[in-house]
Design an enzyme around this catalytic site. Structure first.
Site, PDB file in Angstrom:
ATOM      1  N   ARG A  49     -43.846 -50.062  42.054  1.00 49.88           N
ATOM      2  CA  ARG A  49     -45.285 -49.829  41.930  1.00 49.88           C
ATOM      3  C   ARG A  49     -46.030 -51.106  42.293  1.00 49.88           C
ATOM      4  O   ARG A  49     -45.597 -52.203  41.950  1.00 49.88           O
ATOM      5  CB  ARG A  49     -45.642 -49.433  40.494  1.00 49.88           C
ATOM      6  CG  ARG A  49     -45.017 -48.131  40.051  1.00 49.88           C
ATOM      7  CD  ARG A  49     -45.482 -47.741  38.672  1.00 49.88           C
ATOM      8  NE  ARG A  49     -45.094 -48.711  37.648  1.00 49.88           N
ATOM      9  CZ  ARG A  49     -45.228 -48.495  36.344  1.00 49.88           C
ATOM     10  NH1 ARG A  49     -45.751 -47.370  35.915  1.00 49.88           N
ATOM     11  NH2 ARG A  49     -44.847 -49.402  35.475  1.00 49.88           N
ATOM     12  N   ASP A  51     -49.986 -52.768  41.894  1.00 51.60           N
ATOM     13  CA  ASP A  51     -51.222 -52.581  41.145  1.00 51.60           C
ATOM     14  C   ASP A  51     -52.414 -52.420  42.077  1.00 51.60           C
ATOM     15  O   ASP A  51     -52.309 -52.607  43.295  1.00 51.60           O
ATOM     16  CB  ASP A  51     -51.452 -53.778  40.216  1.00 51.60           C
ATOM     17  CG  ASP A  51     -50.450 -53.828  39.075  1.00 51.60           C
ATOM     18  OD1 ASP A  51     -49.925 -52.760  38.709  1.00 51.60           O
ATOM     19  OD2 ASP A  51     -50.198 -54.928  38.558  1.00 51.60           O
ATOM     20  N   ARG A 194     -47.762 -62.361  39.808  1.00 49.64           N
ATOM     21  CA  ARG A 194     -49.103 -62.933  39.634  1.00 49.64           C
ATOM     22  C   ARG A 194     -49.152 -63.912  38.469  1.00 49.64           C
ATOM     23  O   ARG A 194     -49.885 -64.908  38.504  1.00 49.64           O
ATOM     24  CB  ARG A 194     -50.121 -61.801  39.458  1.00 49.64           C
ATOM     25  CG  ARG A 194     -50.351 -61.016  40.750  1.00 49.64           C
ATOM     26  CD  ARG A 194     -51.028 -59.680  40.498  1.00 49.64           C
ATOM     27  NE  ARG A 194     -52.343 -59.837  39.916  1.00 49.64           N
ATOM     28  CZ  ARG A 194     -53.060 -58.830  39.410  1.00 49.64           C
ATOM     29  NH1 ARG A 194     -52.537 -57.599  39.400  1.00 49.64           N
ATOM     30  NH2 ARG A 194     -54.256 -59.045  38.914  1.00 49.64           N
TER      31      ARG A 194
END
Length: 247
Positions: A49, A51, A194
């Protein structure tokens, strides 16, 4: 029969990869096109996935169908029907048991930083004008390879069985006006890249020392690590598999 899609997308207009109510996702767009072409409800399973706002230069997804597909014709039709910011680069048949997510051997990401304001990079890189000690950032990046538990970089309230990951490589490189962080691992936790980038940037700005990274990782505390950097600079760039195609 099971088929793989190799695709790429700019994530700016999407609320991430995963289909969800009341938000536009990349998965939803592709499923709608496939379902229309095959005249049957098709669900796809992605290798991972991303974001909202995150991009993918390479992502794989699989789907099952009872009919044989003309791969080149399907490729042309899908790209004709999908929006311009999503591209299908390849469609190929795989063994029936192959899984896009669980059979991936490794994944690679890049994070782009520009230290010069550039309107053409506004959705592809994070503009950060502060001076950075890239040598110290790279020294700290090598420390990551000595650890397995990365709970300190994981998004809170994430339902996972383990926080263990094996990081194969992590390095900052200067590419033209861009400063790019490259990282490859067998798996990644939610928000992990991140958060790692945010922590390494604090080291590069002299807010914390290289040695502090050992304490941060050992703490298993998300609050000890740096803030997550903005989504627009993150790219999923490569997913590696064993041999999966049908001969």
């Amino acid at each position: 029969m099971r088929y793989f899609l190799e695709l790429a997308y700019s994530g700016t207009a999407y609320h991430g990869w995963q289909k969800q109510p009341n938000a536009v996702s990349v998965q939803e767009k592709i499923e709608k096109v496939l379902s229309r072409l095959l005249q049957k409800n098709i669900e796809i399973v992605g290798a991972g996935r991303t974001d909202a706002g995150v991009h993918a230069k390479q992502l794989f997804a699989h789907f099952d169908t009872e009919v044989s597909i003309g791969e080149e014709e399907m490729l042309y039709k899908m790209n004709s029907m999908l929006p311009g910011d999503i591209a299908i680069n390849r469609i190929f048949r795989v063994k029936a048991e192959v899984h896009a997510r669980f059979d991936a051997l490794s994944r690679s990401y890049e994070y782009w930083i520009t230290q010069q304001k550039d309107p053409f990079l506004i959705n592809q890189a994070w503009y950060l004008k502060q001076e950075l000690d890239v040598e110290k950032m790279n020294e700290a990046a090598q420390i990551l390879k000595n650890y397995r538990n990365f709970k300190c970089f994981s998004k809170s309230r994430t339902d996972v069985k383990t926080y263990n990951c094996t990081i194969e490589s992590a390095e900052w490189k200067k590419t033209g006006e861009l400063l790019v962080f490259h990282i490859t691992a067998d798996r990644f936790l939610r928000n992990m890249v991140r958060a790692i980038v945010g922590t390494l940037l604090e080291i590069g700005q002299g807010k914390i020392s290289v040695e502090n990274l050992h304490e941060i990782i050992a703490s298993e505390d998300r609050g000890m690590a740096g803030a997550s950097v903005p989504a627009q600079g993150l790219f999923l760039t490569r997913i590696k598999y064993p041999k999966i195609e049908v001969d």
